[in-house]
Enzyme design. Structure first.
Site, short mmCIF file in Angstrom:
data_model
loop_
_atom_site.label_atom_id
_atom_site.label_comp_id
_atom_site.label_asym_id
_atom_site.label_seq_id
_atom_site.Cartn_x
_atom_site.Cartn_y
_atom_site.Cartn_z
N GLU A 1 4.28 -5.97 3.79
CA GLU A 1 4.15 -5.26 5.06
C GLU A 1 5.44 -5.49 5.86
O GLU A 1 6.20 -6.41 5.56
CB GLU A 1 2.95 -5.78 5.87
CG GLU A 1 1.59 -5.47 5.28
CD GLU A 1 1.12 -4.05 5.57
OE1 GLU A 1 1.88 -3.30 6.23
OE2 GLU A 1 0.02 -3.69 5.14
N GLU B 208 -5.11 1.46 2.60
CA GLU B 208 -5.03 0.36 3.55
C GLU B 208 -5.10 0.85 4.99
O GLU B 208 -5.63 0.16 5.87
CB GLU B 208 -3.73 -0.43 3.33
CG GLU B 208 -3.61 -1.72 4.12
CD GLU B 208 -2.97 -1.55 5.50
OE1 GLU B 208 -2.99 -2.51 6.29
OE2 GLU B 208 -2.44 -0.45 5.79
N ASP C 60 6.42 1.23 6.22
CA ASP C 60 4.97 0.98 6.20
C ASP C 60 4.29 1.99 5.30
O ASP C 60 3.71 2.97 5.78
CB ASP C 60 4.42 1.05 7.63
CG ASP C 60 3.00 0.54 7.73
OD1 ASP C 60 2.55 -0.19 6.83
OD2 ASP C 60 2.32 0.87 8.72
N HIS D 137 0.83 -1.21 0.00
CA HIS D 137 0.00 0.00 0.00
C HIS D 137 0.86 1.25 0.00
O HIS D 137 1.92 1.31 0.63
CB HIS D 137 -0.98 0.00 1.17
CG HIS D 137 -0.35 0.01 2.54
ND1 HIS D 137 -0.08 1.17 3.23
CD2 HIS D 137 0.04 -1.00 3.35
CE1 HIS D 137 0.45 0.87 4.41
NE2 HIS D 137 0.54 -0.45 4.51
N ASP E 149 -0.44 4.42 0.79
CA ASP E 149 -0.87 5.40 1.79
C ASP E 149 -0.16 5.16 3.11
O ASP E 149 0.32 4.05 3.39
CB ASP E 149 -2.39 5.35 1.99
CG ASP E 149 -2.87 4.02 2.55
OD1 ASP E 149 -2.45 2.96 2.03
OD2 ASP E 149 -3.66 4.01 3.52
#
Length: 346
Positions: free
Chosen positions: A145, A115, A89, A65, A67
């Site tokens: 992740e 996410e 992250d 992700h 964001d």
């Protein structure tokens, strides 16, 4: 093998603030230009950035992700580390997935836009693929992740569980039904609710944690309403029904109303069940469990994809001012994710 300056790409992405929709669009435009220059097709589907070599022919989905949470610290770097919100992250892991995509033949790169908030992007994208009948049987997925370069075969579910309590507004010196006192009992009761545990590389537990509580309008008035929001993390299925049933047996049950926060999608507890795949991966990687929540659940639920979670960075550093990426670990992740992608589909 395609040679890329991945550190430059990562630095560029981290410098684009993506804790808002405009920033996410800017980051996706950057990725689009990157892939256009490589002659690789890309588009936006259900808000997700998608790059592909063969749109109808893929057996591996590579996801992370773009964001982030609200900015905790700005980008900086030294000889050993990158620092700042998003370096692990999950923009460092976006770059890992880009590398795996560029060096595999039958993969699809899908980058989530939201996410950290609603998860509308992946939720709708997975249903788009399912409804278009674009999924082959036996498809696999890697979700990027911060797992400290371990292969995680599952993740916790997460829910926002709201309990509202009701009474009658009156003078604070009088006695009677107090919604705030009711909620204090709810909080203490749920603290004593027996919850499940699982063992992977170590013990992981479900949890019910009050994080927001509101009620009252003035110090000398007992309110007629209050509510508490619980962050629920699960390593068990049907935990919400378990909580509902537990609270329904309490003598204050007629004075409360419970529900999930309706403003977002929820990823339930997920565990990979393909033992053969787990055994194969365990010969090359440490097997662990993701002690938070991510979007792997949706790939499994809607696409029946065997999904694992993998990436660079320590989870406990995410969402903090101390977030950083060790560059040696990043180099190792670049090498290992290519091998991991091969193992997933061989």
């Amino acid at each position: 093998m395609i040679i890329m300056d991945y550190l430059k790409i990562l630095e560029d992405l981290v410098k684009i603030r993506t804790d808002n929709r405009i920033g996410v669009k800017k980051a996706f435009k950057y990725l689009s230009n990157l892939f256009n220059n490589l002659g690789i097709k890309n588009t936006i589907i259900e808000g997700c950035f998608v790059a592909y070599k063969e749109k109808e022919n893929f057996d591996l989905i590579l996801n992370s992700h773009i964001d982030t949470v609200k900015i905790q610290s700005n980008f900086k770097k030294d000889d050993n580390n990158f620092y700042g919100t998003g370096v692990i992250d999950a923009k460092g892991n976006v770059v890992l997935m880009i590398h795996a995509f560029l060096n595999s033949n039958n993969s699809l790169l899908v980058i989530s836009p939201d996410e950290e908030t609603e998860s509308n992007g992946i939720y709708n994208f997975c249903q788009y693929l399912r409804n278009k009948n674009k999924i082959q049987r036996g498809i696999k997925c890697i979700v990027g992740e911060p797992t400290d370069l371990n292969v995680c075969i599952g993740h916790k579910g997460r829910f926002e569980y709201i309990v509202e309590s009701f009474g009658e507004a009156r003078h604070a010196s009088s006695q009677g039904l107090n919604p705030i006192e009711i909620l204090s009992r709810v909080i203490l009761d749920l603290k004593n609710l027996p919850l499940e545990k699982i063992k992977v590389d170590k013990i992981y537990s479900s949890s019910i944690t009050p994080t927001i509580i509101k009620g009252g309008i003035q110090s000398n008035i007992i309110p007629d309403y209050a509510y508490v929001l619980f962050d629920v993390r699960s390593v068990e299925k049907d935990i919400i029904k378990k909580i509902d049933d537990f609270l329904s047996q309490k003598n204050y049950s007629k004075h409360i109303k419970s529900s999930l926060n309706p403003e977002r999608h929820y990823a339930n507890f997920y565990m990979l069940e393909n033992k053969e795949l787990i055994n194969k991966l365990s010969k090359h990687f440490k097997i662990s469990f993701f002690n938070a929540t991510c979007e792997a659940y949706y790939f499994n639920k809607f696409l029946k994809a065997d999904t694992i979670i993998y990436g660079v960075g320590k989870l406990e550093l995410a969402h903090s001012k101390e977030e950083y990426l060790n560059l040696n670990d990043f180099d190792r992740g670049i090498k290992e994710v290519e091998k991991l992608a091969e193992l997933m589909i061989e």
